[in-house]
Design a protein around this motif. Structure first.
Motif, short mmCIF file in Angstrom:
data_model
loop_
_atom_site.label_atom_id
_atom_site.label_comp_id
_atom_site.label_asym_id
_atom_site.label_seq_id
_atom_site.Cartn_x
_atom_site.Cartn_y
_atom_site.Cartn_z
N GLY A 1 0.92 -1.18 0.15
CA GLY A 1 -0.18 0.00 0.15
C GLY A 1 0.74 1.23 0.08
O GLY A 1 2.02 1.08 0.33
N GLU A 2 0.39 2.43 -0.21
CA GLU A 2 0.99 3.57 -0.29
C GLU A 2 1.65 3.92 1.01
O GLU A 2 2.93 4.45 1.06
N LEU A 3 0.94 3.65 2.02
CA LEU A 3 1.57 3.90 3.61
C LEU A 3 2.79 3.09 3.76
O LEU A 3 3.83 3.94 4.16
N LYS A 4 2.77 2.00 3.31
CA LYS A 4 4.10 1.08 3.46
C LYS A 4 5.14 1.62 2.76
O LYS A 4 6.50 1.72 2.95
N LEU A 5 4.80 2.18 1.35
CA LEU A 5 5.81 2.83 0.49
C LEU A 5 6.31 3.91 1.05
O LEU A 5 7.55 4.05 1.00
N ARG A 6 5.67 4.67 1.54
CA ARG A 6 6.19 6.00 2.21
C ARG A 6 6.96 5.86 3.26
O ARG A 6 7.99 6.40 3.61
N GLU A 7 6.49 4.80 4.03
CA GLU A 7 7.38 4.49 5.15
C GLU A 7 8.86 3.81 4.79
O GLU A 7 9.88 4.14 5.35
N LEU A 8 9.01 2.99 3.62
CA LEU A 8 10.08 2.48 3.29
C LEU A 8 10.97 3.75 3.01
O LEU A 8 12.18 3.55 3.18
N GLU A 9 10.33 4.49 2.06
CA GLU A 9 11.26 5.72 1.57
C GLU A 9 11.36 6.80 2.82
O GLU A 9 12.63 7.51 2.61
N THR B 1 7.23 0.26 16.97
CA THR B 1 7.94 -0.20 15.73
C THR B 1 7.16 -0.18 14.35
O THR B 1 7.69 0.22 13.30
N ASP B 2 5.87 -0.38 14.73
CA ASP B 2 5.00 -0.29 13.44
C ASP B 2 3.65 0.68 13.71
O ASP B 2 2.95 0.46 14.39
N TRP B 3 4.04 1.70 13.11
CA TRP B 3 2.96 2.61 13.20
C TRP B 3 1.42 2.17 12.55
O TRP B 3 0.69 3.13 13.16
N THR C 1 -7.01 5.28 15.70
CA THR C 1 -7.54 6.73 15.17
C THR C 1 -7.11 7.31 16.65
O THR C 1 -7.68 7.02 17.81
N ASP C 2 -6.57 8.56 16.58
CA ASP C 2 -6.64 9.56 17.67
C ASP C 2 -5.81 8.97 18.80
O ASP C 2 -6.30 9.08 19.88
N THR C 3 -4.65 8.32 18.43
CA THR C 3 -3.89 7.78 19.56
C THR C 3 -2.92 8.85 20.15
O THR C 3 -2.18 9.47 19.44
N PRO C 4 -3.07 9.07 21.41
CA PRO C 4 -1.97 10.22 22.15
C PRO C 4 -0.43 9.53 21.89
O PRO C 4 -0.24 8.52 22.37
N CYS C 5 0.22 10.45 21.30
CA CYS C 5 1.66 10.10 21.05
C CYS C 5 2.84 11.12 20.93
O CYS C 5 2.29 12.35 20.86
N ILE C 6 3.91 10.93 21.41
CA ILE C 6 5.01 11.80 21.21
C ILE C 6 5.42 11.73 19.68
O ILE C 6 5.85 10.46 19.50
N VAL C 7 5.62 12.45 18.82
CA VAL C 7 5.93 12.24 17.67
C VAL C 7 7.25 13.14 17.23
O VAL C 7 7.29 14.46 17.50
N ILE C 8 8.34 12.46 16.79
CA ILE C 8 9.53 13.32 16.70
C ILE C 8 9.61 13.40 15.28
O ILE C 8 9.61 12.62 14.16
N LEU C 9 9.90 14.77 14.93
CA LEU C 9 9.68 15.08 13.33
C LEU C 9 11.24 15.49 12.78
O LEU C 9 12.08 15.69 13.57
N LYS C 10 11.43 15.21 11.60
CA LYS C 10 12.78 15.56 11.24
C LYS C 10 13.09 17.15 11.00
O LYS C 10 12.47 17.79 11.16
N GLY C 11 14.37 17.14 10.74
CA GLY C 11 14.97 18.67 10.59
C GLY C 11 14.69 19.55 11.72
O GLY C 11 15.16 19.31 12.58
N VAL D 1 1.52 15.57 8.48
CA VAL D 1 2.71 15.52 7.88
C VAL D 1 2.92 14.22 7.06
O VAL D 1 2.25 13.19 7.39
N ALA D 2 3.97 14.12 6.38
CA ALA D 2 4.42 12.92 5.46
C ALA D 2 4.89 11.92 6.70
O ALA D 2 5.94 12.35 7.39
N ALA D 3 4.73 10.73 6.12
CA ALA D 3 5.40 9.87 7.05
C ALA D 3 6.92 9.97 7.03
O ALA D 3 7.68 9.63 8.05
#
Length: 269
Positions: free
Chosen positions: A78-86, A176-178, A183-193, A224-226
């Motif tokens: 699927g598109e999600l898995k492809l974006r995760e790979l990238e 490990t597996d997003w 839906t709407d799980t509270p999380c700490i998300v670490i973003l790039k850059g 945001v993008a994966a």
């Protein structure tokens, strides 16, 4: 003993990825320093042994490991898995681009729970997979945590997740597996850059984007993008030095109205 030769998907994967990016054979060949004829032969499977540098160049261009290009039929993902790979979350990779979680352990070989202070945010985004950086973070022992998972503590900043107060310490579990997130799980998300840590209600969308929503309605949700996400840590608990405020008069009235509505619904039924 199984002597069956493994199926190789390299040729079909290169064609699939090129067409997915809407790049012509001429344009891709020029970017990789190939002739169009050679690229056409690779995509058709007529070149049985591409040069090692060809594998490396394709892997670097598409941001997908050589192992995956060879072993996985990407057209079935699927598109999600492809974006995760990238984005580096390549579960098939056997090289250095794997998203590796650096951890530290105590003298009994039990995982520590590291604390990431606000002043270490910038360093964390640069050294999140550096064992020496992680080992230098403050460490805590928290009772009753499951021992088969990895936890870390992050301070909350701002008021976007009220009623969780600013300055609360969020204990969170590494994901490990997003796609396991509901839906709407509270999380700490670490973003790039140059982006930040965020504490948000997190939803992984089917189109490969990740929606981040605040509990505080004053803040608009955004996506945001994966590929822009380094790590996701699912909320487990939080501690705060702030004592919760007593409900206001309006809160009390609204609660009473809600209880009354519930009783009326029961009477109607």
């Amino acid at each position: 003993m199984n002597n069956k030769a493994p199926k190789i998907f390299f040729a079909s994967n290169i064609k699939f990825l090129r067409e997915r990016k809407k790049i012509s054979q001429e344009a891709l060949a020029a970017k990789l320093g190939l002739t169009r004829a050679k690229l056409a032969a690779i995509e058709a499977g007529n070149t049985k042994s591409p040069q090692p540098e060809d594998y490396l160049n394709f892997s670097d261009f598409f941001k997908i490991s050589i192992d995956t290009l060879l072993k996985v039929d990407l057209s079935k993902l699927g598109e999600l898995k492809l974006r995760e790979l990238e984005g580096g979350n390549d579960v098939y990779i056997r090289g250095g681009n794997l998203r590796v979680l650096a951890i530290s352990v105590d003298q009994s070989n039990n995982e520590n729970v590291e604390y990431v202070p606000v002043k270490a945010k910038a360093g964390y985004m640069a050294g999140y997979n550096d064992p020496e950086f992680i080992a230098a973070l403050p460490k805590y022992s928290i009772p009753n945590l499951p021992t088969d998972r990895t936890y870390r503590i992050f301070p909350s900043v701002g008021d976007s997740m009220l009623p969780v107060p600013e300055g609360a310490d969020i204990v969170a579990q590494y994901m490990t597996d997003w796609t396991d997130l509901k839906t709407d799980t509270p999380c700490i998300v670490i973003l790039k850059g140059q982006q930040d840590f965020v504490f948000k209600l997190t939803t992984v969308n089917e189109d490969g984007t990740i929606r981040l929503k605040s509990l505080n309605p004053a803040y608009e949700p955004y996506t945001v993008a994966a590929a822009d996400v380094l790590e996701i840590w699912r909320f487990y608990a939080y501690t705060s030095r702030e004592f919760p405020e007593a409900p206001s008069d309006i809160d009390t009235v609204l609660t009473a109205i809600k209880h009354l509505e519930t009783k009326l619904d029961r009477l109607r039924k």
